[in-house]
Design a protein around this motif. Sequence first.
Motif, short mmCIF file in Angstrom:
data_model
loop_
_atom_site.label_atom_id
_atom_site.label_comp_id
_atom_site.label_asym_id
_atom_site.label_seq_id
_atom_site.Cartn_x
_atom_site.Cartn_y
_atom_site.Cartn_z
N TRP A 79 23.26 -4.76 78.77
CA TRP A 79 24.16 -3.67 78.33
C TRP A 79 24.20 -2.57 79.38
O TRP A 79 25.28 -2.14 79.79
CB TRP A 79 23.66 -3.14 76.99
CG TRP A 79 24.59 -2.19 76.28
CD1 TRP A 79 25.11 -1.03 76.76
CD2 TRP A 79 25.11 -2.34 74.95
NE1 TRP A 79 25.90 -0.42 75.81
CE2 TRP A 79 25.92 -1.20 74.70
CE3 TRP A 79 24.95 -3.29 73.95
CZ2 TRP A 79 26.56 -1.01 73.47
CZ3 TRP A 79 25.59 -3.10 72.74
CH2 TRP A 79 26.39 -1.98 72.50
N THR A 209 31.92 5.42 76.98
CA THR A 209 31.96 5.24 75.53
C THR A 209 32.87 4.07 75.16
O THR A 209 32.58 3.30 74.24
CB THR A 209 32.47 6.53 74.84
OG1 THR A 209 31.55 7.59 75.11
CG2 THR A 209 32.57 6.34 73.33
N ASP A 212 30.92 0.97 75.66
CA ASP A 212 29.98 0.81 74.55
C ASP A 212 30.67 0.27 73.30
O ASP A 212 30.11 -0.57 72.58
CB ASP A 212 29.30 2.14 74.23
CG ASP A 212 28.29 2.55 75.30
OD1 ASP A 212 27.82 1.67 76.04
OD2 ASP A 212 27.97 3.75 75.38
N LEU A 213 31.88 0.75 73.03
CA LEU A 213 32.61 0.27 71.86
C LEU A 213 32.92 -1.22 71.98
O LEU A 213 32.77 -1.98 71.01
CB LEU A 213 33.91 1.07 71.69
CG LEU A 213 33.77 2.51 71.23
CD1 LEU A 213 35.11 3.23 71.33
CD2 LEU A 213 33.24 2.58 69.80
N LEU A 215 31.26 -3.42 73.86
CA LEU A 215 30.00 -4.15 73.79
C LEU A 215 29.46 -4.24 72.37
O LEU A 215 28.88 -5.25 71.99
CB LEU A 215 28.97 -3.50 74.72
CG LEU A 215 29.21 -3.67 76.22
CD1 LEU A 215 28.20 -2.85 77.01
CD2 LEU A 215 29.11 -5.15 76.60
N THR A 216 29.70 -3.19 71.61
CA THR A 216 29.28 -3.22 70.20
C THR A 216 30.01 -4.34 69.46
O THR A 216 29.42 -5.10 68.68
CB THR A 216 29.56 -1.87 69.52
OG1 THR A 216 28.78 -0.86 70.16
CG2 THR A 216 29.20 -1.91 68.04
N GLY A 217 31.30 -4.47 69.71
CA GLY A 217 32.08 -5.54 69.09
C GLY A 217 31.65 -6.91 69.57
O GLY A 217 31.56 -7.87 68.79
N THR A 219 28.66 -7.87 70.80
CA THR A 219 27.34 -8.24 70.29
C THR A 219 27.36 -8.48 68.80
O THR A 219 26.53 -9.25 68.27
CB THR A 219 26.30 -7.16 70.63
OG1 THR A 219 26.75 -5.89 70.16
CG2 THR A 219 26.09 -7.07 72.14
N ALA A 220 28.28 -7.85 68.09
CA ALA A 220 28.39 -8.09 66.65
C ALA A 220 28.74 -9.54 66.38
O ALA A 220 28.33 -10.11 65.35
CB ALA A 220 29.43 -7.16 66.03
N ARG A 223 25.82 -11.85 65.94
CA ARG A 223 25.01 -11.72 64.72
C ARG A 223 25.67 -12.35 63.51
O ARG A 223 25.11 -12.35 62.43
CB ARG A 223 24.74 -10.24 64.44
CG ARG A 223 23.90 -9.56 65.53
CD ARG A 223 23.42 -8.20 65.06
NE ARG A 223 24.53 -7.26 64.90
CZ ARG A 223 24.97 -6.44 65.85
NH1 ARG A 223 24.42 -6.46 67.05
NH2 ARG A 223 25.97 -5.60 65.62
#
Length: 224
Positions: A79, A209, A212-213, A215-217, A219-220, A223
């Motif tokens: 990340w 930012t 990051d948004l 990457l958040t999507g 990596t989600a 999961r």
Amino acid sequence: MAQRTRADALSRERIVEAAVELLDADGERGLTFRTLTERLATGPGAIYWHVPNKGELLAAATASVIGDALTVATTGSPWEEIRALGIGLFEAIDRHPWLSAQLAVQLSRSPWSSVTPRIFDSIGRRVSALGVPEATWFTATSALAHYIFGAAGQNAANARVLRSGGTDRAEYLRAAASAWEELDPAEFPFLKSIADQVREHDDREQFLTGIDLILTGITAQGRT
């Protein structure tokens, strides 16, 4: 400029370095083999020996700048390394006004050239290390690359417009924010609500930012 000596041998690296200097100063129109020979105090034959045409010279200059931008420290955090790659490319495009257009040419016309594989592999290796499904690697890497180049290119374009008009960035943002605050709330409720954020935002922080948004999507997905 003093005549170069035989000991100070002309190399492809020095030619590319001089080309980058000319591009930074005057853009693509300022880079000709005539201006290059003047800058290097040599004859055109010596340059053609290393670089046969302007297209290859532009590609080499682009590859050189991008190579530097893609050099990031290994931290063990994919990340953080993606963020470092992103800000490296962002700053390279900001420092070299000609770079955004050259990247667009190479990404669309020559995806097999040296630049595109290096960019996608640098980002993609970190994406794969995030532990996301392999079936999403191409899409995730493409999303990051398109965001980085789009946001960085737009930022560089904005900076060029402000510089050419002699406009202060802070003053420009204050004027834009004030104009948005005066909009009709019934017609532009969203713009009116974020006007104050526009006034004080930092371009680099906003850019990171956005990474990051994404990457958040990404990596989600790993999961689910």
